[in-house]
Design an enzyme around this catalytic site. Sequence first.
Site, PDB file in Angstrom:
ATOM      1  NE  ARG A 240      -2.885   2.260   3.375  1.00 46.23           N
ATOM      2  CZ  ARG A 240      -3.939   2.903   3.126  1.00 46.23           C
ATOM      3  NH1 ARG A 240      -5.100   2.108   2.524  1.00 46.23           N
ATOM      4  NH2 ARG A 240      -4.351   4.013   3.820  1.00 46.23           N
ATOM      5  CD  GLU A 389     -11.875   4.593  -1.702  1.00 43.93           C
ATOM      6  OE1 GLU A 389     -11.230   3.320  -2.417  1.00 43.93           O
ATOM      7  OE2 GLU A 389     -11.229   4.947  -0.771  1.00 43.93           O
TER       8      GLU A 389
END
Length: 425
Positions: A240, A389
Site C-alpha cells: 500500500r 473509490e
Amino acid sequence: MKLSAFFAILSATSALGARVPGANSKITYDGYKAFRIHTGENEALVKSKVATLKETINFNMDTAEHLDVVVPPKEVEAFVALGLDSVVIHEDLGADIRAEGDFAPYESAASAAVPSITWFNSYHAYADHVTWFRDIQAAFPGNSALFSAGTSVQGRDIFGIHLWGSGGKGSKPAVYFHGTVHAREWISAKVVEYITYQLVTGYSTDSAVKAILDKYDFYIIPFVNPDGFVYSQTTNRLWRKNRQTRSGVSCVGTDINRNWPYKWELTNGASTDPCAETYKGRAAGDTAELQGVVNFTKSLAAGKGIKLYIDWHSYGNYILTPYGYSCSARPANNARQLELARNLNTKIQAVSGTRHTVGGACSTLYATIGDSTDYLTDVSKAEFAWTIELRPGSSASNGFVLPVAQILPSGQEQWEGMKWLIANM
C-alpha cells in the site's frame, strides 16, 4: 483506504512482510482466503475475535458495516471456528492474483498514432505505462505536454500529462487528477488513463469533449506512488505505502495520503506506528513524493486556480466530499458539492448499474488526517476536491485484485460521469 489501529498492529507482523525491508522474494498468497465479515453493531467483538488469529491480514477500508480479512491456509480452520457472519470473497487469493493475468506486452504506437483501445484489456508493467503516456501525448502534440511533479524516494519521475483546448496551454482553470497513491489500487491508474484516452481521441470528433477541454486544462498524474506500484507488481500484490526507509526503523513505507501538510498534527485518522498501513510519517510532508507534488499543486493554485480535484482510489464505490479530518466540519459550498456528487452517481449508475455511496469522507466512511482532499479544499482553494473509490463495491466477490474484465467497464462508467460533471460544475 484507512485501516484501524487494530489491523495496523496486526499487519505489522503479518505475511505482508512489512518488517522485512528489501525482501525480494515474491509473495504468492497461494491458498490464502479472503473473507468479508459483517459486523453490524458488533464491530469491537468481531475485532477481538479476529485478533486471536496471529497471521490474518487486513484487506479493506475499516468501516462499521464489514471488515475484509485475508486468512493464511494454516488459520482458515481456526477462523471458521470463530463463527463469524462472513462470506468468502477470494477462495484462493493467489489464484485470483494470477487470474489478473500476465502483464500484456505493449507495442508502442506508430508515429503520432493513438494507442489501441486494447490497452484496457489487461494490466501492464510500469515501464509500459510510461511508454503509453509518451505515445498518447505524441498523438495530441498541439494540445498536450508531459510534465514532472518531482521524483519518488527511489528516484522515479512522478510524471503527468497536461491537456488543453483552444484557449492555449495553461489558460484555463485546472481539473486535476491523482491515481495510484496507494500501490495496490491498480484500477485507479487504468481509469485515469481511460479518461485521458477519451479526452485525446474525442477532442476532434465529439463536440461535448471539445467543450470541456476548451473550458478547462487537465493535469493528470497516474502514479503518485510509482515505487510502491512497482513493488506491488514485482514482490507484494497487497503493498500500500511508498517505499521510504527511515533510520532506526525496520518497517518500510509511509502512507502518502496521510502525509499532506494540513491537519497532519491531529491524532484521529492516521497512525504514528511506522509498521502501520496508515503511518503518517515523522513530519508533515516528509515523503519525497509529496515534496514535489505539493509544490506542483501550489503552482496550479497560484495560476488559474483549481476547479476540480479527484483522488482516485479503490475499493468500495464511494464518492467522498470534504472533510476527512472532521465528521462535523463542512465546506462552504457543501450543498452544491453533494448535489453534483449525487448526480454524478446517477450518471455512473446509468452506464452499467454501479452505485456509489455519496457523502462527507469522515461521516460517510472514516476519519483521515493529512489527506489530499482536505489540503486541496482549504489550502489550494479547489472549488471541488473529492475522493472516488472505484470498483468493486461492498457486495462484490473481490477486492483490490480486480479481474481484467472489469478494467474497461470501470473506465467507461467513470468517463460518462466525468463528461457530465465537468460540463455542469
